[in-house]
Design a protein around this motif. Sequence first.
Motif, short mmCIF file in Angstrom:
data_model
loop_
_atom_site.label_atom_id
_atom_site.label_comp_id
_atom_site.label_asym_id
_atom_site.label_seq_id
_atom_site.Cartn_x
_atom_site.Cartn_y
_atom_site.Cartn_z
N TRP A 197 -5.53 11.49 -4.08
CA TRP A 197 -6.70 11.03 -4.75
C TRP A 197 -6.73 11.44 -6.07
O TRP A 197 -7.63 11.06 -6.91
CB TRP A 197 -7.90 11.54 -3.95
CG TRP A 197 -7.71 12.95 -3.67
CD1 TRP A 197 -7.49 13.53 -2.52
CD2 TRP A 197 -8.52 14.11 -4.47
NE1 TRP A 197 -7.72 15.12 -2.93
CE2 TRP A 197 -8.01 15.32 -4.05
CE3 TRP A 197 -9.19 14.08 -5.89
CZ2 TRP A 197 -8.56 16.38 -4.42
CZ3 TRP A 197 -9.49 15.29 -6.23
CH2 TRP A 197 -9.14 16.50 -5.44
N GLN A 255 0.57 6.65 -7.79
CA GLN A 255 0.89 6.59 -6.05
C GLN A 255 2.14 5.82 -5.74
O GLN A 255 2.66 6.19 -4.92
CB GLN A 255 -0.54 6.04 -5.53
CG GLN A 255 -1.76 7.14 -5.41
CD GLN A 255 -2.92 6.65 -4.77
OE1 GLN A 255 -2.73 6.14 -3.48
NE2 GLN A 255 -4.00 6.84 -5.16
N MET A 256 2.04 4.45 -6.33
CA MET A 256 3.16 3.77 -6.07
C MET A 256 4.65 4.22 -6.55
O MET A 256 5.48 4.15 -5.92
CB MET A 256 3.01 2.18 -6.53
CG MET A 256 4.02 1.27 -6.29
SD MET A 256 4.37 1.16 -4.48
CE MET A 256 2.70 0.51 -3.92
N SER A 286 -3.69 7.89 -10.07
CA SER A 286 -3.76 6.51 -10.17
C SER A 286 -3.13 5.60 -9.27
O SER A 286 -2.07 6.16 -8.50
CB SER A 286 -3.41 6.02 -11.64
OG SER A 286 -2.26 5.97 -11.74
N GLY A 287 -3.40 4.22 -9.03
CA GLY A 287 -2.59 3.35 -8.25
C GLY A 287 -1.17 3.39 -8.60
O GLY A 287 -0.28 3.36 -7.83
N ALA A 340 0.93 -1.19 -0.04
CA ALA A 340 0.11 -0.20 -0.04
C ALA A 340 0.95 1.15 0.08
O ALA A 340 1.92 1.24 0.87
CB ALA A 340 -0.91 0.04 1.27
N LEU A 358 -1.65 -4.05 -8.09
CA LEU A 358 -1.59 -3.28 -9.32
C LEU A 358 -1.79 -4.39 -10.57
O LEU A 358 -1.53 -5.60 -10.33
CB LEU A 358 -0.05 -2.51 -9.65
CG LEU A 358 0.18 -1.56 -8.80
CD1 LEU A 358 1.54 -1.09 -9.03
CD2 LEU A 358 -0.76 -0.50 -8.36
N THR A 408 0.65 -2.21 -15.37
CA THR A 408 1.37 -1.07 -14.34
C THR A 408 2.50 -2.01 -13.78
O THR A 408 3.53 -1.50 -13.48
CB THR A 408 0.13 -0.66 -13.61
OG1 THR A 408 -0.94 -0.17 -14.31
CG2 THR A 408 0.76 0.46 -12.73
#
Length: 274
Positions: free
Chosen positions: A154, A161-162, A157-158, A98, A186, A190
């Motif tokens: 927010w 964020q990573m 995208s995921g 996360a 993911l 990605t």
Amino acid sequence: MSAGQGAAADPFVRLEGVSHVYGGAAALKAGTGTLAVDGLDITIGRGEFAAVVGPSGCGKSTLMKLATGLQFPVGGTVSVAGEPVTKPVKIAGMAFQAPNLLPWRTTLDNLMLPLEVVEPHRRRLRWNKAEYVDRAERLLASVGLAGFGDKFPWQLSGGMQMRAALCRALIHEPQLLMLDEPFGALDAFTREELWCVIRDLHQRTGITVVLVTHDLREAVFLADRIFVMSARPGRILVERTVGIARPRDLEITYTAGFQEIVHELRGHIVEARR
């Protein structure tokens, strides 16, 4: 290759005869603890990219916490850069599955967070903020996030964020990067993009990297050596050198030689679960 062969010539991370109990020394004393790892030996060289794989619950994440001083063994010794680990290791950066970005901070401010905690950066930050902001923006650009420093989590995208979380782990210029299942949540496309980001970061910086993963393709694509752990209590069963030349591109993952290593590792993990 069996455990203990091919050990790094310039040890940077070393765990020798390490045992650890869930709940730590207090649980051991009370007789309520469960062994997480037992007789664990692993040596990783300076600048090496190592991966650790094994069955679920085998102690892979425990190994990461022991190597960074987030937990301490009930037996054996742990050292990093030649020094016994007796407190959290300042020269380490960590990224987890996360991203854990603070939602009220912009991407840039999330990157700056470790600098507010880790010395000597904490003392220097007030007088050298522009220098640190420049470092953060260069890191973001290196992972394809140029211009996103003012965005909130927010708004990303995921995968973005990573990428930001990886930059946060690197902002204080650590000598050791610990990655605990960083791409597990993911999508496949990605995830492969981020393999290439990590590959390029390692090649550019020469940082020592330890990756914990369930994805055998990920391990083979990224690592110099792969350590297979037994079922709990975890120890190293097999050490496998990846003899694929660098630099590697994603096309290598479709070759017979690559797939052979993946299948070999899968076989070791099947055996470890029995």
